[in-house]
Design an enzyme around this catalytic site. Structure first.
Site, PDB file in Angstrom:
ATOM      1  N   GLU A   1     -11.025   0.050  -9.931  1.00 35.20           N
ATOM      2  CA  GLU A   1     -12.068  -0.409  -9.001  1.00 35.20           C
ATOM      3  C   GLU A   1     -13.379   0.317  -9.231  1.00 35.20           C
ATOM      4  OE1 GLU A   1     -11.003  -1.040  -4.930  1.00 35.20           O
ATOM      5  OE2 GLU A   1     -13.077  -1.032  -4.225  1.00 35.20           O
TER       6      GLU A   1
ATOM      7  N   SER B   1       0.863  -1.182   0.000  1.00 33.86           N
ATOM      8  CA  SER B   1       0.000   0.000   0.000  1.00 33.86           C
ATOM      9  C   SER B   1       0.898   1.230   0.000  1.00 33.86           C
ATOM     10  CB  SER B   1      -0.866   0.000   1.250  1.00 33.86           C
ATOM     11  OG  SER B   1      -0.025   0.150   2.397  1.00 33.86           O
TER      12      SER B   1
ATOM     13  N   ILE C   1      -5.055 -10.450   0.387  1.00 34.28           N
ATOM     14  CA  ILE C   1      -5.024 -10.867   1.791  1.00 34.28           C
ATOM     15  C   ILE C   1      -3.929 -10.100   2.531  1.00 34.28           C
ATOM     16  CG2 ILE C   1      -4.597 -12.820   3.344  1.00 34.28           C
ATOM     17  CD1 ILE C   1      -5.773 -14.617   1.058  1.00 34.28           C
TER      18      ILE C   1
ATOM     19  N   ASP D   1      -0.892  -1.452  -4.174  1.00 35.68           N
ATOM     20  CA  ASP D   1      -2.262  -1.680  -3.703  1.00 35.68           C
ATOM     21  C   ASP D   1      -2.916  -0.322  -3.387  1.00 35.68           C
ATOM     22  OD1 ASP D   1      -4.395  -3.248  -2.788  1.00 35.68           O
ATOM     23  OD2 ASP D   1      -3.586  -3.434  -0.756  1.00 35.68           O
TER      24      ASP D   1
ATOM     25  N   HIS E   1     -11.012  -7.764  -3.076  1.00 33.07           N
ATOM     26  CA  HIS E   1     -10.312  -7.167  -1.927  1.00 33.07           C
ATOM     27  C   HIS E   1     -10.980  -7.635  -0.635  1.00 33.07           C
ATOM     28  CE1 HIS E   1      -7.703  -3.892  -3.683  1.00 33.07           C
ATOM     29  NE2 HIS E   1      -8.296  -4.403  -4.760  1.00 33.07           N
ATOM     30  N   GLY E   2     -10.321  -7.338   0.478  1.00 34.38           N
ATOM     31  CA  GLY E   2     -10.933  -7.616   1.779  1.00 34.38           C
ATOM     32  C   GLY E   2     -11.219  -9.089   1.975  1.00 34.38           C
TER      33      GLY E   2
ATOM     34  N   GLY F   1      -9.805  -5.228   6.773  1.00 34.52           N
ATOM     35  CA  GLY F   1      -9.590  -5.307   8.214  1.00 34.52           C
ATOM     36  C   GLY F   1     -10.050  -6.606   8.839  1.00 34.52           C
TER      37      GLY F   1
ATOM     38  N   SER G   1      -4.858  -8.715   6.265  1.00 30.44           N
ATOM     39  CA  SER G   1      -5.155  -8.855   7.701  1.00 30.44           C
ATOM     40  C   SER G   1      -4.757 -10.219   8.265  1.00 30.44           C
ATOM     41  CB  SER G   1      -6.649  -8.609   7.952  1.00 30.44           C
ATOM     42  OG  SER G   1      -6.974  -7.287   7.608  1.00 30.44           O
TER      43      SER G   1
ATOM     44  N   SER H   1      -9.521 -11.578   3.683  1.00 27.42           N
ATOM     45  CA  SER H   1      -8.980 -12.369   4.792  1.00 27.42           C
ATOM     46  C   SER H   1     -10.096 -13.165   5.453  1.00 27.42           C
ATOM     47  CB  SER H   1      -8.319 -11.448   5.830  1.00 27.42           C
ATOM     48  OG  SER H   1      -7.021 -11.079   5.399  1.00 27.42           O
TER      49      SER H   1
HETATM   50  P1  13P Z   1      -7.987  -7.851   4.236  1.00 30.58           P
HETATM   51  O1  13P Z   1      -8.011  -6.712   5.203  1.00 30.58           O
HETATM   52  O2  13P Z   1      -9.251  -8.644   4.271  1.00 30.58           O
HETATM   53  O3  13P Z   1      -6.788  -8.703   4.371  1.00 30.58           O
HETATM   54  O4  13P Z   1      -7.941  -7.198   2.749  1.00 30.58           O
HETATM   55  C1  13P Z   1      -6.725  -6.796   2.179  1.00 30.58           C
HETATM   56  C2  13P Z   1      -6.895  -5.999   0.940  1.00 30.58           C
HETATM   57  O5  13P Z   1      -7.932  -5.940   0.326  1.00 30.58           O
HETATM   58  C3  13P Z   1      -5.705  -5.289   0.454  1.00 30.58           C
HETATM   59  O6  13P Z   1      -5.989  -4.487  -0.642  1.00 30.58           O
HETATM   60  O1  G3H Z   2      -6.294  -2.694   1.573  1.00 28.75           O
HETATM   61  C1  G3H Z   2      -5.547  -2.258   2.398  1.00 28.75           C
HETATM   62  C2  G3H Z   2      -4.362  -2.972   2.874  1.00 28.75           C
HETATM   63  O2  G3H Z   2      -4.736  -3.864   3.894  1.00 28.75           O
HETATM   64  C3  G3H Z   2      -3.249  -2.031   3.251  1.00 28.75           C
HETATM   65  O3  G3H Z   2      -3.479  -1.357   4.437  1.00 28.75           O
HETATM   66  O4  G3H Z   2      -2.893   1.073   4.245  1.00 28.75           O
HETATM   67  O5  G3H Z   2      -2.722  -0.163   6.432  1.00 28.75           O
HETATM   68  O6  G3H Z   2      -1.080  -0.598   4.611  1.00 28.75           O
HETATM   69  P1  G3H Z   2      -2.490  -0.177   4.970  1.00 28.75           P
HETATM   70 ZN    ZN Z   3      -7.938  -3.626  -0.684  1.00 25.72          ZN
END
Ligand code: 13P
Ligand code: G3H
Ligand code: ZN
Length: 324
Positions: A148, A59, A270, A96, A226-227, A193, A272, A229
């Protein structure tokens, strides 16, 4: 090596071939976030040992944390480490949630092989214009671009969105055509998260009906989730056992992720889950070894467990093991 470097000089691959194979084979490429050495070592070890193609992603916050110059050499080191292990897996370095043209350009110029421009919070036409601008720049260097449509719920550091808005399938064809993106992230009920749903409530199913509608409108086009986890409860329990406080942390059931991986979803993000493993194992190690102060000991324990988790994900959730 000058200030500007092309990803091919670092031994990296873009996502084009990875996604074509994943689409044809009914699996998804793991996109694991990292910030530091141990996480990157664990990702490379797990993917080399399972023979899985991999996207390592950072990120904006992670890039600042690791330092952009250091990152270039970490990426080179990741490729070299995989090759030393006797593995020829393709490795992509991806930005990301890029939030501006300038950030995406800077990543392209410093050796990333793929970038995401996240204009999902913008009005539609502005998202199109920004995404198109990034695509026009990135494609000159064969760097692939993820866009996106639709907004994920959840708050996580710099990636935040108060409320989710599902992707509108009627927009996807126009967006893909106008922007020229290589893949599209959609919102079908996941969020970033470790607290994806309210504690105690039944976990609502992902909106596979929206995904199917998207697939109908852009057949064969790579979709990104995304998201994703699953927020493995074993690690949440360890964290809570050893002084942490993460009551009610809950993620996406693995069965729903498996179903997504079999569909047009070619990339599953992934972050989190990796954070939870590291935190759980560091807490456990320090609680059990209160006199220890060598970071290699507790970070080593975390790294070992992270390898185990990621191998398990490649083999049993994404289906990417053995596909490199
Ligand atoms: P998680 O928080 O579910 O791991 O998602 C990560 C993500 O989408 C990073 O772009
Ligand atoms: O989608 C987001 C990622 O989990 C990155 O998060 O901005 O805390 O590095 P971060
Ligand atoms: Zn994401």
């Amino acid at each position: 090596m000058g200030d500007s470097v092309h990803f091919s000089e670092l031994g990296l691959a873009n996502t084009r071939e990875m996604f074509a194979k994943a689409m044809a084979g009914g699996y998804a490429i793991p996109a694991y976030n990292f910030n530091n050495l141990e996480q990157l070592q664990a990702i490379i070890t797990a993917c080399a040992e399972t023979g899985s193609p991999v996207i390592v992603q950072v990120s904006k916050g992670a890039r600042d944390y690791a330092d952009q110059t250091m990152l270039r050499y970490m990426a080179m080191g990741a490729v070299a480490m995989a090759r030393k292990m006797g593995s020829n897996i393709p490795i992509c370095l991806h930005l990301d949630h890029g939030d501006s043209f300038e950030l995406c350009k800077s990543c392209v110029d410093s050796g990333f092989s793929s970038v995401m421009i996240d204009g999902s919070h913008l009005p539609y036409e502005e998202n199109v214009a920004l995404t198109r601008k990034v695509v026009e720049y990135a494609h000159q260097f064969d760097v692939t671009v993820e866009g996106e449509l639709g907004v994920l719920a959840g708050i996580e550091d710099e990636v935040s969105a108060e409320h989710s808005t599902y992707t509108r399938p009627e927009e996807v064809e126009d967006f893909v055509k106008k922007t020229g993106v290589d893949s599209l992230a959609i919102s079908i009920g996941t969020s970033h998260g470790a607290y994806k749903f309210k504690a105690g409530q039944a976990v609502p199913p992902l909106r596979f009906d929206i995904l199917e509608e998207v697939e109908k409108r852009i057949p064969g086009f790579p979709i990104v989730l995304h998201g994703a986890s699953s927020v493995v409860q074993e690690y949440v329990e360890l964290i809570n056992k050893y002084g942490g406080k993460m009551e009610g942390a809950v993620g996406i059931p693995e069965e729903q992720l498996r179903r997504a991986a079999r569909s047009a979803v070619c990339k599953i993000n992934i972050d989190s889950d990796g954070r939870l493993v590291v935190t759980a194992k560091v807490r456990e190690y320090l609680a059990q070894n209160p006199g220890e102060f060598d970071p290699r000991k507790y970070l080593g324990a975390a790294r070992k467990e992270l390898v185990k988790l990621l191998k398990e994900k490649n083999a049993n959730v994404l289906g990417s093991a053995g596909k490199a």
